[in-house]
Design a protein around this motif. Structure first.
Motif, short mmCIF file in Angstrom:
data_model
loop_
_atom_site.label_atom_id
_atom_site.label_comp_id
_atom_site.label_asym_id
_atom_site.label_seq_id
_atom_site.Cartn_x
_atom_site.Cartn_y
_atom_site.Cartn_z
N VAL A 105 55.39 35.89 38.44
CA VAL A 105 55.08 35.94 39.88
C VAL A 105 53.68 35.36 40.12
O VAL A 105 53.46 34.64 41.09
N SER A 106 52.74 35.65 39.22
CA SER A 106 51.39 35.09 39.34
C SER A 106 51.41 33.58 39.28
O SER A 106 50.73 32.90 40.05
N CYS B 79 42.08 28.99 44.64
CA CYS B 79 43.22 28.45 43.90
C CYS B 79 42.91 28.37 42.40
O CYS B 79 43.76 28.67 41.56
N GLY B 80 41.68 27.98 42.08
CA GLY B 80 41.27 27.93 40.67
C GLY B 80 41.35 29.29 40.00
O GLY B 80 41.82 29.41 38.87
N LEU B 81 40.90 30.34 40.71
CA LEU B 81 40.96 31.69 40.15
C LEU B 81 42.41 32.14 39.94
O LEU B 81 42.75 32.71 38.91
N LEU B 82 43.27 31.88 40.94
CA LEU B 82 44.69 32.26 40.80
C LEU B 82 45.34 31.52 39.63
O LEU B 82 46.11 32.12 38.87
N LEU B 83 45.01 30.26 39.48
CA LEU B 83 45.59 29.47 38.40
C LEU B 83 45.09 29.95 37.04
O LEU B 83 45.87 30.05 36.08
N LEU B 84 43.82 30.27 36.94
CA LEU B 84 43.24 30.78 35.70
C LEU B 84 43.92 32.07 35.26
O LEU B 84 44.32 32.21 34.09
N VAL B 85 44.09 33.00 36.18
CA VAL B 85 44.74 34.28 35.85
C VAL B 85 46.21 34.05 35.49
O VAL B 85 46.72 34.64 34.54
N ALA B 86 46.89 33.19 36.25
CA ALA B 86 48.31 32.94 35.99
C ALA B 86 48.53 32.35 34.60
O ALA B 86 49.44 32.77 33.87
N LEU B 87 47.70 31.40 34.21
CA LEU B 87 47.86 30.78 32.89
C LEU B 87 47.51 31.78 31.78
O LEU B 87 48.17 31.80 30.73
N THR B 88 46.50 32.61 32.01
CA THR B 88 46.16 33.65 31.03
C THR B 88 47.31 34.64 30.90
O THR B 88 47.66 35.06 29.79
N ALA B 89 47.91 35.02 32.04
CA ALA B 89 49.04 35.95 32.02
C ALA B 89 50.23 35.36 31.26
O ALA B 89 50.89 36.06 30.48
N LEU B 90 50.50 34.07 31.47
CA LEU B 90 51.60 33.42 30.75
C LEU B 90 51.32 33.38 29.25
O LEU B 90 52.23 33.54 28.43
N MET B 91 50.05 33.17 28.89
CA MET B 91 49.70 33.20 27.46
C MET B 91 49.89 34.59 26.88
O MET B 91 50.24 34.75 25.71
N GLY B 92 49.70 35.62 27.71
CA GLY B 92 49.91 37.00 27.29
C GLY B 92 51.35 37.28 26.90
O GLY B 92 51.63 38.24 26.18
N CYS B 93 52.29 36.47 27.40
CA CYS B 93 53.71 36.62 27.02
C CYS B 93 53.93 36.24 25.56
O CYS B 93 54.89 36.67 24.94
#
Length: 200
Positions: A15-16, A93-107
């Motif tokens: 979702v992020s 947008c940069g902050l949202l993208l940074l968190v989203a990519l970190t969250a995907l790496m957490g998978c």
């Protein structure tokens, strides 16, 4: 492959990513404001524009060039409000993208996202959504610039569209930010697994 996310965390990661992608696409596209000039459709973003008038030397008249592009310089953006909007929205947008990519790496990476890291990430998403929301709120303050007035029938002003309409990219950017602030921030609180404490 080990994951550092709970089931809720996996949902949060996807979702992020969707929220970040929606906001980033909306921010980049020059379809925040629609109008017409010299009988041709014109659209604006915060730092991009489609269709602009140029003087045709051979016919000695103004003609519309139907191309999209960004302004030649940061100072070329039609109003100070739109320049601020560009910086604030881009940062969000940069902050949202940074968190989203970190969250995907957490998978895929174990022990990357703990409960504390997940909550901090949710706070960063809230801040990113807040910045984008502030940018969306600032955008109508630039509707009194000369470029926008030419496109909107010379009757537009701050928070007054004149003959123009809000475009889909404005809604897309705002919707992504709202979802990040409300949904992702909440999901982030339950995203990380409890860290194991080793006895040594």
């Amino acid at each position: 492959m080990a994951s550092s996310l709970t089931c809720t965390g996996v949902i949060w990661a996807f979702v992020s990513f969707l929220c970040a992608a929606t906001s980033c696409v909306g921010f980049f596209m020059p379809y925040w404001l629609w109008g017409s000039q010299l009988g041709k459709p014109v659209s604006f973003g915060t730092f991009r524009r489609c269709s602009y008038p140029v003087h045709d030397e051979s016919r000695q008249m103004m003609v519309m060039v139907e191309e999209c592009g960004r302004y030649a310089s940061f100072q070329g953006i039609p109003s100070a409000e739109w320049r601020i909007c560009t910086v604030v929205t881009g940062l969000g947008c940069g902050l949202l993208l940074l968190v989203a990519l970190t969250a995907l790496m957490g998978c895929c990476v174990s022990e990357l996202i703990s409960r504390t890291v997940g909550r901090v990430a949710g706070g960063i998403q809230f801040l990113g959504g807040l910045l984008i929301g502030a940018g969306c709120a600032l955008y109508p303050l630039g509707w009194d610039s000369e470029e926008v007035r030419q496109t909107c029938g010379y009757i537009s002003g701050q928070f007054d569209l004149g003959k123009c309409e809000i475009g889909w990219a404005y809604y897309c950017t705002g919707a992504g930010a709202a979802a990040a602030m409300l949904l992702c921030t909440w999901l982030a609180c339950f995203s990380g697994k409890k860290q194991k404490h080793y006895p040594y």
